[in-house]
Write a protein that holds these residues in place. Structure first.
Motif, PDB file in Angstrom:
ATOM      1  N   THR A   1     -44.041 -26.636 -41.277  1.00  0.00           N
ATOM      2  CA  THR A   1     -42.922 -27.272 -41.949  1.00  0.00           C
ATOM      3  C   THR A   1     -41.835 -27.956 -42.126  1.00  0.00           C
ATOM      4  O   THR A   1     -41.743 -29.679 -41.314  1.00  0.00           O
ATOM      5  N   LEU A  36     -33.666 -28.838 -52.333  1.00  0.00           N
ATOM      6  CA  LEU A  36     -34.387 -30.208 -50.713  1.00  0.00           C
ATOM      7  C   LEU A  36     -32.845 -30.704 -49.929  1.00  0.00           C
ATOM      8  O   LEU A  36     -33.112 -30.346 -49.153  1.00  0.00           O
ATOM      9  N   ARG A  94     -36.556 -34.737 -45.932  1.00  0.00           N
ATOM     10  CA  ARG A  94     -37.297 -33.785 -46.682  1.00  0.00           C
ATOM     11  C   ARG A  94     -38.769 -34.594 -47.054  1.00  0.00           C
ATOM     12  O   ARG A  94     -38.890 -35.951 -46.968  1.00  0.00           O
ATOM     13  N   GLU A 112     -44.683 -29.986 -49.167  1.00  0.00           N
ATOM     14  CA  GLU A 112     -43.741 -29.663 -50.124  1.00  0.00           C
ATOM     15  C   GLU A 112     -44.365 -29.383 -51.282  1.00  0.00           C
ATOM     16  O   GLU A 112     -42.875 -30.248 -52.145  1.00  0.00           O
TER      17      GLU A 112
END
Length: 543
Positions: free
Chosen positions: A33, A108, A231, A290
């Motif tokens: 990720t 985040l 992000r 996420e």
């Protein structure tokens, strides 16, 4: 794979990062990720941070108590009696809905940035509310305030968790709950003074300098470094979560303010819609890159147990505690002020218990602490099931004190356990999730217990029938006993009130027993230091 690196060993950290990049270059990136670094630097001023966080928490809580004191005046000037309950309802609605989302955004984008945004939103909402010329504008302002308040408590705990080593953090967090007594004591006095001597608009506008002061302390004291990696925001999950919580939380608000019952078709429809949306949320989060609420949190035993524990406690306790002034005034004959100050007995027990637990939780298995502590709420509610016309204030003080001592373990203890049970990268959303369950329990519990109390009183008063004056039933149900009634009738009315509260505290006793059983499912371990070498937290994820 979770990579943790201490700043004191940059060479090892570099090797780990190189290893990750090597694996990516070899093509083993199907599950990768992003790499994330959130660092509270050593040059941060912990004293300034702590002062700023405490000011922020106290001023948010103080606002709530000041506003409740000023509401009769505000409602009269804005001609908004029909929307009275929505002023508090919309605040709790937005606070609860956005709490997990703000927690995730802090994970985040950094705690400092999101915390300052929350203070900014609270100040903006205060300005809108303070300048309101109608109930509609006031409700919009309260909604904005609620969004900001939704991030203040969980993010304050996360920041302290990353700025202080474990033993210091345990002592600090044990004082957070007791410090909330300050707004409870000052709120009515400050609110009454502002309304009586200045203007009700300043009930909200006073938040501006206080909020700016809190933001200044945090901004100057906290230094945070964040990685530049991309992000990902789970917009689908965030929107579904908001809609699911909105459907769920609208039910108690509508019941309390619009006269619906729990069996009304619109309430059943909202609850069904909420259940469907939560099911959809689980499906979305399972596939999200996420997720807004990572499902792996619910595989963490402590997170699950503590979420259920605070939900059950708030569900079973808040209703009885919040409505108790009715009993104190209309059965015991106390004044509103005297009835309000009875609850201080709870805090008198909770404060020393919380401080003691803050010292013990790093030395004794926290499961044992909770098991012993949660025997006391059972005893406290058992005493409250016996209240009646002859109950004295000393008896109530004793019962509330016992409840406070028992529940003192939760003041900071639950949040500390959650922080130490999850990875640092998930601490924001983990704490927000547990506090979400707590807020849901309190909101739903207040509505359910209020409905039960009302039903018991209505049924009891109706049974008195012809012994009451014509048209007096509705007034008696709200505690307005007509002057001149025979002593025997007044005694029977008070007996109805007493029986209603006895039944309610029996239900609370059942919830206290359920909470005690849940404590046995906590892990039997002593909180230990993850890393005391500095203030920093560095986490990398290569799943």
């Amino acid at each position: 794979m979770l990579i943790k690196a201490k700043k004191s060993n940059p060479f090892k950290f570099g090797l780990n990062k190189c290893d990750m990049l090597l694996k990516q270059s070899l093509g083993r990136t199907s599950e990768a990720t992003f790499y994330e670094v959130i660092l509270i630097e050593k040059k941060s001023n912990k004293t300034l941070i702590l002062i700023g966080l405490l000011i922020g928490l106290i001023f948010a809580e103080l606002d709530e108590t000041i506003v409740s004191t000023a509401m009769p005046t505000i409602i009269r000037e804005l001609h908004g009696l029909s929307l009275y309950g929505w002023v508090a309802g919309i605040y709790m609605l937005t606070l609860t809905m956005f709490m997990p989302i703000l927690g995730k955004l802090a994970d985040l984008y950094g705690r400092r940035r999101i915390y300052l945004i929350c203070i900014g939103l609270f100040i903006a909402g205060s300005i809108v509310s303070g300048m309101a010329s109608s109930m509609t504008i006031l409700l919009i302002g309260r909604g904005i305030q609620g969004i900001g308040a939704g991030g203040l408590m969980p993010l304050a705990l996360v920041i302290i968790g990353e700025a202080y080593p474990l033993e210091q953090r345990a002592k600090i967090q044990s004082l957070f709950g007791p410090m909330m007594i300050i707004p409870q004591l000052l709120g009515p006095t400050v609110g009454g003074y502002i309304v009586g001597n200045i203007d009700w608009h300043w009930v909200f506008l006073i938040n501006i300098p206080i909020g700016l002061l809190a933001a200044l302390f945090v901004a100057k004291g906290m230094r945070e470094s964040i990685g530049n990696e991309k992000r990902y925001i789970d917009w689908a999950g965030a929107c579904t979560l908001i809609l699911a919580l909105l459907s769920l939380l609208l039910t108690p608000v509508l019941i309390d303010n619009q006269g619906y019952s729990w069996s009304s078709p619109i309430i059943i429809g909202l609850l069904s819609l909420s259940a469907l949306l939560f099911a959809l949320l689980v499906w979305i989060e399972a596939k999200a890159k996420e997720p807004i609420i990572p499902l792996h949190l619910f595989r963490n035993r402590n997170v699950v147990v503590l979420s259920l524990l605070v939900f059950i406690l708030m569900l079973g306790i808040m209703g009885g505690m919040a409505t108790f002034p009715f009993f104190a005034q209309h059965v015991m004959g106390l004044t509103p002020t005297e009835a309000g100050y009875l609850s201080l007995a709870f805090m008198a027990g909770a404060i020393p218990a919380s401080i003691v637990n803050g010292f013990l939780i790093t030395r004794i298995a926290y499961r044992n602490l909770f098991i012993v502590s949660f025997l006391l709420p059972i005893a406290g509610f058992l005493l409250l099931t016996q209240i009646g016309i002859g109950t004295t204030w000393i008896y109530i003080v004793g019962a509330f004190f016992i409840l406070g001592v028992g529940l003192g373990a939760l003041f900071g203890g639950d949040n500390l356990i959650v922080q130490e049970s999850v990875d640092s990268k998930d601490s924001g959303i983990a704490l927000s999730t547990v506090q979400l369950f707590q807020a849901l329990g309190a909101t739903i519990g207040l509505s359910i217990f209020g409905s039960l109390l009302s039903k018991h009183i209505k049924d009891g008063i109706a049974a008195l029938g012809s012994r009451l004056p014509d048209g007096a039933t509705v007034n008696i149900e709200t505690g307005n006993i007509p002057v001149g009634l025979p002593a025997a009738v007044i005694n029977d009315i008070k007996q109805v009130f007493s029986l209603a509260f006895q039944n309610m505290f029996v239900i609370s006793l059942v919830f206290a027993l359920a909470a005690f059983v849940l404590c046995w499912f906590l892990k039997k371990e002593v909180l230990s230091k993850k890393s005391d070498e500095g203030l920093e937290t560095e986490t990398g994820t290569v799943s």
